[in-house]
Scaffold this motif. Structure first.
Motif, short mmCIF file in Angstrom:
data_model
loop_
_atom_site.label_atom_id
_atom_site.label_comp_id
_atom_site.label_asym_id
_atom_site.label_seq_id
_atom_site.Cartn_x
_atom_site.Cartn_y
_atom_site.Cartn_z
N ARG A 28 -16.27 2.62 2.27
CA ARG A 28 -14.96 3.21 2.49
C ARG A 28 -14.48 3.90 1.23
O ARG A 28 -14.65 3.39 0.14
CB ARG A 28 -13.97 2.11 2.88
N GLU A 29 -13.87 5.04 1.40
CA GLU A 29 -13.22 5.77 0.32
C GLU A 29 -11.73 5.53 0.50
O GLU A 29 -11.20 5.72 1.59
CB GLU A 29 -13.56 7.26 0.43
N ASP A 30 -11.03 5.07 -0.53
CA ASP A 30 -9.64 4.65 -0.33
C ASP A 30 -8.63 5.80 -0.34
O ASP A 30 -7.44 5.57 -0.11
CB ASP A 30 -9.23 3.57 -1.32
N ASP A 31 -9.07 7.03 -0.61
CA ASP A 31 -8.20 8.21 -0.55
C ASP A 31 -6.99 8.09 -1.48
O ASP A 31 -5.93 8.61 -1.19
CB ASP A 31 -7.76 8.46 0.89
N SER A 32 -7.16 7.38 -2.61
CA SER A 32 -6.03 7.16 -3.51
C SER A 32 -5.84 8.29 -4.52
O SER A 32 -4.79 8.38 -5.12
CB SER A 32 -6.20 5.83 -4.25
N ASN A 33 -6.85 9.14 -4.70
CA ASN A 33 -6.73 10.24 -5.66
C ASN A 33 -6.75 11.57 -4.93
O ASN A 33 -7.45 11.74 -3.95
CB ASN A 33 -7.90 10.21 -6.65
N ALA A 34 -5.98 12.52 -5.44
CA ALA A 34 -6.00 13.86 -4.86
C ALA A 34 -7.41 14.43 -4.99
O ALA A 34 -8.06 14.26 -6.01
CB ALA A 34 -4.99 14.75 -5.58
N GLY A 35 -7.89 15.07 -3.95
CA GLY A 35 -9.23 15.65 -3.99
C GLY A 35 -10.32 14.61 -4.05
O GLY A 35 -11.35 14.81 -4.68
N TRP A 60 -19.74 13.23 4.55
CA TRP A 60 -18.56 13.27 3.70
C TRP A 60 -17.67 12.08 4.01
O TRP A 60 -17.54 11.67 5.16
CB TRP A 60 -17.75 14.54 3.95
N PHE A 61 -17.05 11.53 2.98
CA PHE A 61 -15.94 10.58 3.11
C PHE A 61 -14.72 11.40 2.67
O PHE A 61 -14.48 11.60 1.49
CB PHE A 61 -16.13 9.37 2.19
N SER A 62 -13.99 11.91 3.65
CA SER A 62 -12.94 12.88 3.35
C SER A 62 -12.01 13.01 4.54
O SER A 62 -12.45 12.96 5.69
CB SER A 62 -13.59 14.24 3.06
N GLY A 66 -16.00 17.67 6.91
CA GLY A 66 -16.89 17.02 7.87
C GLY A 66 -16.13 16.50 9.07
O GLY A 66 -15.25 17.17 9.61
N ASP A 67 -16.43 15.26 9.47
CA ASP A 67 -15.75 14.67 10.63
C ASP A 67 -14.45 13.96 10.25
O ASP A 67 -13.84 13.28 11.07
CB ASP A 67 -16.68 13.74 11.39
N LYS A 68 -14.03 14.10 8.99
CA LYS A 68 -12.75 13.60 8.47
C LYS A 68 -12.63 12.06 8.48
O LYS A 68 -11.55 11.51 8.55
CB LYS A 68 -11.58 14.24 9.21
N LYS A 69 -13.76 11.37 8.37
CA LYS A 69 -13.75 9.91 8.30
C LYS A 69 -13.84 9.46 6.84
O LYS A 69 -14.53 10.07 6.04
CB LYS A 69 -14.92 9.32 9.08
N ILE A 70 -13.14 8.37 6.51
CA ILE A 70 -13.22 7.81 5.16
C ILE A 70 -13.80 6.40 5.16
O ILE A 70 -13.84 5.74 4.14
CB ILE A 70 -11.85 7.85 4.43
N LYS A 71 -14.26 5.94 6.32
CA LYS A 71 -14.90 4.62 6.44
C LYS A 71 -16.08 4.75 7.39
O LYS A 71 -15.96 5.34 8.46
CB LYS A 71 -13.90 3.60 6.98
N ARG A 72 -17.23 4.19 6.98
CA ARG A 72 -18.44 4.27 7.80
C ARG A 72 -19.21 2.95 7.70
O ARG A 72 -19.24 2.31 6.66
CB ARG A 72 -19.36 5.38 7.33
N THR A 73 -19.87 2.60 8.80
CA THR A 73 -20.81 1.48 8.82
C THR A 73 -22.20 2.08 8.74
O THR A 73 -22.55 2.94 9.55
CB THR A 73 -20.65 0.65 10.10
N LEU A 74 -22.97 1.65 7.74
CA LEU A 74 -24.32 2.16 7.54
C LEU A 74 -25.32 1.06 7.81
O LEU A 74 -25.08 -0.11 7.50
CB LEU A 74 -24.49 2.66 6.09
N TYR A 75 -26.46 1.45 8.40
CA TYR A 75 -27.51 0.50 8.75
C TYR A 75 -28.77 0.83 7.96
O TYR A 75 -29.01 1.97 7.59
CB TYR A 75 -27.79 0.58 10.26
#
Length: 117
Positions: A28-35, A60-62, A66-75
């Protein structure tokens, strides 16, 4: 060298409880910083016995790219969904990590690592 910069590999060492074979990670990217847009090609985890698990991402985590998601489950690369589902039925242990001043650290207390039930 600054962490999380374009076209580089960042390496972190994290002390934690023995987790055994990994069947998924949640990133997960916490989106706490600009850019704070963050492109992740893969995550490689190596334990103290040099066992390695590779989790492919290529996303992208953004909130703006991309698909504008900031959290992903990876396998793990090469693990089938049947194997993942079977592993999820067993004991689940985990650690929580967070970024602090450009370093990734174990969010659990230093004295007593905790596992998720």
């Amino acid at each position: 060298m600054d962490k999380f910069q374009r076209n580089q590999v960042d390496t972190f060492t994290i002390d934690c409880v023995e987790l055994g074979e990994l069947y998924k990670i949640i990133l997960r990217e916490d989106d706490s910083n600009a850019g704070a847009d963050w492109y992740v090609s893969n995550v490689t985890i190596t334990d103290s016995q040099e066992n390695e698990a590779v989790f492919l991402c290529e996303q992208w985590f953004s909130k703006s790219k991309g698909d504008k998601k900031i959290k992903r489950t990876l396998y793990p690369k090469g693990m089938s969904m049947a194997e993942v589902e079977s592993a999820e039925k067993g004991t689940k242990k985990g650690i929580a990590l967070k970024e602090v001043d450009g370093e990734v650290v174990n969010q659990n207390t230093e004295d007593e690592p905790q596992s998720e039930a």
